[in-house]
Design a protein around this motif. Structure first.
Motif, PDB file in Angstrom:
ATOM      1  N   PHE A 219      23.157  12.935  94.183  1.00 46.06           N
ATOM      2  CA  PHE A 219      23.946  13.765  93.281  1.00 46.06           C
ATOM      3  C   PHE A 219      23.780  15.259  93.544  1.00 46.06           C
ATOM      4  N   ASN A 220      23.109  15.599  94.637  1.00 47.96           N
ATOM      5  CA  ASN A 220      22.923  17.000  95.040  1.00 47.96           C
ATOM      6  C   ASN A 220      22.291  17.813  93.903  1.00 47.96           C
ATOM      7  N   LEU A 221      21.160  17.322  93.416  1.00 46.02           N
ATOM      8  CA  LEU A 221      20.501  17.939  92.260  1.00 46.02           C
ATOM      9  C   LEU A 221      19.170  18.606  92.606  1.00 46.02           C
ATOM     10  N   GLY A 222      18.819  18.647  93.889  1.00 44.12           N
ATOM     11  CA  GLY A 222      17.507  19.158  94.277  1.00 44.12           C
ATOM     12  C   GLY A 222      17.217  20.557  93.773  1.00 44.12           C
ATOM     13  N   LYS A 223      18.193  21.456  93.871  1.00 45.88           N
ATOM     14  CA  LYS A 223      17.966  22.859  93.515  1.00 45.88           C
ATOM     15  C   LYS A 223      17.910  23.091  92.001  1.00 45.88           C
ATOM     16  N   ILE A 224      18.395  22.124  91.221  1.00 36.65           N
ATOM     17  CA  ILE A 224      18.408  22.318  89.768  1.00 36.65           C
ATOM     18  C   ILE A 224      17.528  21.282  89.064  1.00 36.65           C
ATOM     19  N   TRP A 225      16.704  20.575  89.817  1.00 40.69           N
ATOM     20  CA  TRP A 225      15.937  19.449  89.279  1.00 40.69           C
ATOM     21  C   TRP A 225      15.042  19.851  88.118  1.00 40.69           C
ATOM     22  N   THR A 226      14.462  21.044  88.184  1.00 31.91           N
ATOM     23  CA  THR A 226      13.551  21.479  87.122  1.00 31.91           C
ATOM     24  C   THR A 226      14.156  22.589  86.265  1.00 31.91           C
ATOM     25  N   ARG A 227      15.467  22.715  86.297  1.00 32.69           N
ATOM     26  CA  ARG A 227      16.130  23.774  85.545  1.00 32.69           C
ATOM     27  C   ARG A 227      16.543  23.271  84.167  1.00 32.69           C
ATOM     28  N   GLU A 228      16.546  24.167  83.178  1.00 32.17           N
ATOM     29  CA  GLU A 228      16.981  23.832  81.823  1.00 32.17           C
ATOM     30  C   GLU A 228      18.487  23.553  81.803  1.00 32.17           C
ATOM     31  N   LEU A 229      18.918  22.625  80.964  1.00 28.86           N
ATOM     32  CA  LEU A 229      20.330  22.252  80.888  1.00 28.86           C
ATOM     33  C   LEU A 229      21.220  23.433  80.504  1.00 28.86           C
ATOM     34  N   ASN A 230      20.713  24.302  79.620  1.00 29.41           N
ATOM     35  CA  ASN A 230      21.526  25.425  79.168  1.00 29.41           C
ATOM     36  C   ASN A 230      21.641  26.535  80.216  1.00 29.41           C
ATOM     37  N   GLN A 231      21.023  26.352  81.374  1.00 36.03           N
ATOM     38  CA  GLN A 231      21.120  27.332  82.453  1.00 36.03           C
ATOM     39  C   GLN A 231      22.067  26.868  83.566  1.00 36.03           C
ATOM     40  N   LEU A 232      22.696  25.710  83.399  1.00 31.49           N
ATOM     41  CA  LEU A 232      23.518  25.122  84.462  1.00 31.49           C
ATOM     42  C   LEU A 232      24.951  25.628  84.412  1.00 31.49           C
ATOM     43  N   SER A 233      25.565  25.711  85.585  1.00 32.86           N
ATOM     44  CA  SER A 233      26.986  26.053  85.682  1.00 32.86           C
ATOM     45  C   SER A 233      27.826  24.814  85.376  1.00 32.86           C
TER      46      SER A 233
ATOM     47  N   GLY B 275      29.894  23.124  87.375  1.00 27.86           N
ATOM     48  CA  GLY B 275      29.763  22.126  88.428  1.00 27.86           C
ATOM     49  C   GLY B 275      28.432  21.409  88.386  1.00 27.86           C
ATOM     50  N   GLU B 276      27.372  22.139  88.080  1.00 21.29           N
ATOM     51  CA  GLU B 276      26.046  21.529  87.984  1.00 21.29           C
ATOM     52  C   GLU B 276      25.964  20.576  86.793  1.00 21.29           C
ATOM     53  N   LEU B 277      26.532  20.988  85.663  1.00 24.21           N
ATOM     54  CA  LEU B 277      26.567  20.104  84.493  1.00 24.21           C
ATOM     55  C   LEU B 277      27.366  18.834  84.787  1.00 24.21           C
ATOM     56  N   GLN B 278      28.461  18.991  85.529  1.00 21.62           N
ATOM     57  CA  GLN B 278      29.288  17.835  85.873  1.00 21.62           C
ATOM     58  C   GLN B 278      28.496  16.838  86.715  1.00 21.62           C
ATOM     59  N   ARG B 279      27.743  17.324  87.696  1.00 18.61           N
ATOM     60  CA  ARG B 279      26.957  16.424  88.535  1.00 18.61           C
ATOM     61  C   ARG B 279      25.867  15.727  87.722  1.00 18.61           C
ATOM     62  N   VAL B 280      25.234  16.463  86.814  1.00 20.16           N
ATOM     63  CA  VAL B 280      24.212  15.871  85.956  1.00 20.16           C
ATOM     64  C   VAL B 280      24.823  14.800  85.055  1.00 20.16           C
ATOM     65  N   ALA B 281      26.001  15.096  84.496  1.00 17.25           N
ATOM     66  CA  ALA B 281      26.666  14.144  83.602  1.00 17.25           C
ATOM     67  C   ALA B 281      27.040  12.860  84.340  1.00 17.25           C
ATOM     68  N   ILE B 282      27.549  13.000  85.557  1.00 18.27           N
ATOM     69  CA  ILE B 282      27.912  11.816  86.343  1.00 18.27           C
ATOM     70  C   ILE B 282      26.658  11.030  86.703  1.00 18.27           C
ATOM     71  N   ALA B 283      25.584  11.744  87.089  1.00 21.15           N
ATOM     72  CA  ALA B 283      24.332  11.066  87.405  1.00 21.15           C
ATOM     73  C   ALA B 283      23.811  10.286  86.202  1.00 21.15           C
ATOM     74  N   ALA B 284      23.819  10.916  85.032  1.00 23.90           N
ATOM     75  CA  ALA B 284      23.322  10.256  83.820  1.00 23.90           C
ATOM     76  C   ALA B 284      24.141   9.007  83.500  1.00 23.90           C
ATOM     77  N   THR B 285      25.434   9.049  83.792  1.00 21.35           N
ATOM     78  CA  THR B 285      26.320   7.912  83.525  1.00 21.35           C
ATOM     79  C   THR B 285      26.052   6.766  84.498  1.00 21.35           C
ATOM     80  N   LEU B 286      25.953   7.086  85.781  1.00 22.15           N
ATOM     81  CA  LEU B 286      25.816   6.041  86.797  1.00 22.15           C
ATOM     82  C   LEU B 286      24.402   5.467  86.862  1.00 22.15           C
ATOM     83  N   LEU B 287      23.403   6.190  86.344  1.00 19.53           N
ATOM     84  CA  LEU B 287      22.031   5.687  86.358  1.00 19.53           C
ATOM     85  C   LEU B 287      21.794   4.612  85.303  1.00 19.53           C
ATOM     86  N   LYS B 288      22.668   4.522  84.326  1.00 19.57           N
ATOM     87  CA  LYS B 288      22.521   3.485  83.306  1.00 19.57           C
ATOM     88  C   LYS B 288      22.947   2.134  83.880  1.00 19.57           C
ATOM     89  N   ASP B 289      22.293   1.079  83.427  1.00 23.96           N
ATOM     90  CA  ASP B 289      22.619  -0.285  83.872  1.00 23.96           C
ATOM     91  C   ASP B 289      23.590  -0.899  82.870  1.00 23.96           C
TER      92      ASP B 289
END
Length: 618
Positions: free
Chosen positions: A199-213, A215-229
């Motif tokens: 999900f190309n999250l390496g550079k924001i892995w330890t960043r606070e959610l309220n600091q994300l752009s 595009g970064e929020l979108q990648r996190v949201a998709i990751a959170a969705t697809l990681l669920k079983d």
């Protein structure tokens, strides 16, 4: 025919209009209560209404719609929110081991469908006063693939995972850093390295959610969705704020769910990505905020081409007066006269602690629209802010300046005196994110008047801007009540209302339906040509970019580290340079001429890469 009376509650302000709809209703004059006022809002009896539509014309807030629908649709009502409120007909059908794509205008019921299929909203089959039980709903869909689906859903046998549309709300409801959020939802047991890489999250892995752009929020949201079983995944507008490479990467990750026998339903307005992602298509049509109809499932190519044509042969239904065509002649018959530049900017750089961007010098012409393409985090928005004066360059050869005045007569273009120039260039800027706009304590009309009060009364502005962007119905709405797509249209209108030399528009397609994207492109083109101004458009939808842009500025570099912008190039040259860097090839659909992504390593993909033709246009 059946009659549908809609009152848009956010727009209705019966206490402020002297009850015009009640006063002029001919049925009310006979002593019957066709229109009454309840709780400060108009309410219309669909039984008594004779369809005269006088109330529609008299309502000063454009809050009423009277619509005649075919009687056949009455047996296909899925849900109605209440009296005089939105009604949805039919439903999309999820399929195991397939991606089902949903496409259509905003406000036609796609989000309502996702709420129903996810169990968040129980369908009432149109009976909002006495909603049916699950047994009655299941019986209603007997013989349909939805019967078993709703049975399992009602019994809690279907686990769902949802990627919401409004990702900017995530930091308001979730706190902490990215890795902690994803650790909580990682039900599939993927290791951290795999998640960061996928999900190309390496550079924001330890960043606070309220600091994300965005595009970064979108990648996190998709990751959170697809990681669920889950058994079924609902993904609402996954491409917003993502660049082309990220869109295709996310599409590939979503498609991997198909190999695991999952159900996947995706709402997407970028037709290029929808085409690449989906196995089947459902089209939504109707009147925004009033009613929506879902077509039966269609193959991907057939479905998208039918959507563009605006006609469904199997139902003999035309839902749009004119087809959408991706041809330059659709925008304007005028040609850009590149004889003498209108605006120029010198080579410039901007240096931050961890990022730098370099801009090659360029020139713009009267009526010229230059598209900007490139990966996220490479300096595109920085470039626009440097041009607009919102940022000061670290180094600059020459300032952004006018070389001649705008004129109304093309014949006088070459006779302008340089020493008669205005003191400075006038710029109108539409930002990428609209949080500040949404938080203003204003209604739409008050906000637009800030741009140019006189322009709102111009017949040209009404015809070329307000009507195509469907702004008039929003005038009485508060900015805080607008959806993402509505707010985007209002922000674009605000930008274009100003009479400026240069228009800078950052991602105009975010949250906008594919249908409205073409209308917006035409409005931008016509306003800029009419005023003989110039425009710079940042846009990740390559179909829209190839449609609207006269020339292309291509960004290259390493996202988050450095970026370099080329001088304006031809659309073909700029697209080729960009797509070559991404390793992606596009072909033109023979029927609609729209760009389509080639499957990686397909025969056509290999042929185009070998010839250096990464972008083939009609």
């Amino acid at each position: 025919m059946t009659r549908l009376a809609i009152v848009h509650l956010d727009s209705c302000k019966s206490n402020d209009c002297a009850l015009e709809c009640v006063k002029f209703c001919p049925v009310n004059r006979t002593g019957k209560e066709c229109i009454i006022i309840a709780n400060g809002k108009a309410r219309i009896s669909e039984i008594l209404c004779n369809g005269c539509a006088i109330c529609v014309k008299k309502c000063p807030f454009k809050a009423i719609d009277i619509i005649n629908l075919p009687e056949s649709l009455e047996t296909d009502i899925t849900h109605r929110y209440g009296p005089n409120q939105f009604k949805l007909h039919r439903m999309p059908i999820p399929r195991q081991s397939a991606v089902v794509g949903l496409v259509g205008q905003n406000g036609a019921g796609k989000s309502t469908s996702l709420k129903i299929l996810s169990g968040e909203l129980k369908p009432n089959l149109g009976n909002y006063e006495n909603p049916p039980s699950w047994e009655e709903i299941i019986h209603h869909y007997r013989g349909n693939q939805l019967q078993n689906y709703f049975r399992d859903l009602s019994q809690g046998k279907i686990k769902v995972s949802i990627k919401p549309q409004n990702i900017e709300l995530i930091p308001k409801f979730a706190k902490g850093v990215v890795k902690d959020l994803l650790a909580k939802v990682n039900e599939r047991g993927l290791d951290e390295e795999t998640i960061q890489q996928n999900f190309n999250l390496g550079k924001i892995w330890t960043r606070e959610l309220n600091q994300l752009s965005g595009g970064e929020l979108q990648r996190v949201a998709i990751a959170a969705t697809l990681l669920k079983d889950a058994q079924i995944y609902f993904i609402d507008e996954p491409s917003s704020f993502l660049d082309v490479r990220e869109r295709l990467r996310m599409a590939q990750l979503i498609r991997e769910l198909v190999d695991e026998n999952k159900y996947v339903v995706v709402v997407e307005h970028d037709l290029t990505i929808l085409d690449y992602l989906s196995d089947y298509i459902h089209i939504y049509y109707g009147t925004a905020g009033a009613y929506g109809v879902v077509t039966h499932p269609l193959s991907v190519r057939e479905g998208i081409n039918i959507f563009l044509e605006g006609y469904i042969p199997s139902e003999n239904m035309r839902f749009r007066e004119e087809p959408i065509k991706f041809q330059k002649s659709e925008l304007s018959v005028s040609l850009i006269r590149r004889v003498s530049p209108f605006i120029k900017y010198g080579k410039m750089t901007k240096q931050y602690e961890t990022f730098s961007v370099e801009i090659d010098a360029g020139e713009l012409y009267n009526g010229d629209i230059v598209g900007i393409i490139g990966p996220n985090g490479i300096g595109k928005t920085t470039f626009v802010k440097l041009i607009s004066g919102h940022l000061t360059p670290t180094m600059q050869d020459d300032p952004v300046e006018l070389l001649k005045r705008r004129v109304q007569d093309d014949e006088d273009d070459d006779n302008e005196e340089v020493d008669a120039l205005p003191p400075e260039i006038t710029i109108s800027y539409k930002p990428q994110y609209m949080d500040e706009i949404a938080n203003l304590a204003l209604n739409v009309e008050e906000y637009l008047k800030q741009a140019d009060p006189a322009a709102l009364f111009s017949s040209f502005i009404k015809t070329e801007l307000l009507i195509p962007l469907d702004i008039e119905k929003l005038m009485a709405r508060n900015l805080s009540t607008l959806s993402g797509g509505e707010l985007q249209r209002v922000a674009i209108a605000h930008c274009l209302l100003k009479d400026a030399d240069l228009y800078l528009i950052d991602e105009p397609s975010a949250f906008i339906s594919a249908e409205d994207r073409v209308r917006i492109a035409k409005a931008i083109r016509r306003l800029i040509l009419h005023r003989k101004s110039a425009g710079i458009i940042i846009e990740h939808d390559l179909l829209l970019q190839s449609y609207i842009a006269d020339r292309i500025i291509h960004f290259e570099g390493e996202p988050g580290v450095w970026g370099k912008a080329s001088k304006p190039k031809s659309v073909k040259e700029g697209m080729n340079m960009f797509l070559k860097g991404q390793g992606i090839t596009f072909r033109a659909d023979p029927q609609t001429k729209r760009p389509r992504v080639n499957k990686p390593n397909s025969k056509l993909d290999k042929q185009q890469k070998a010839s250096g033709e990464y972008f083939v246009s009609a």
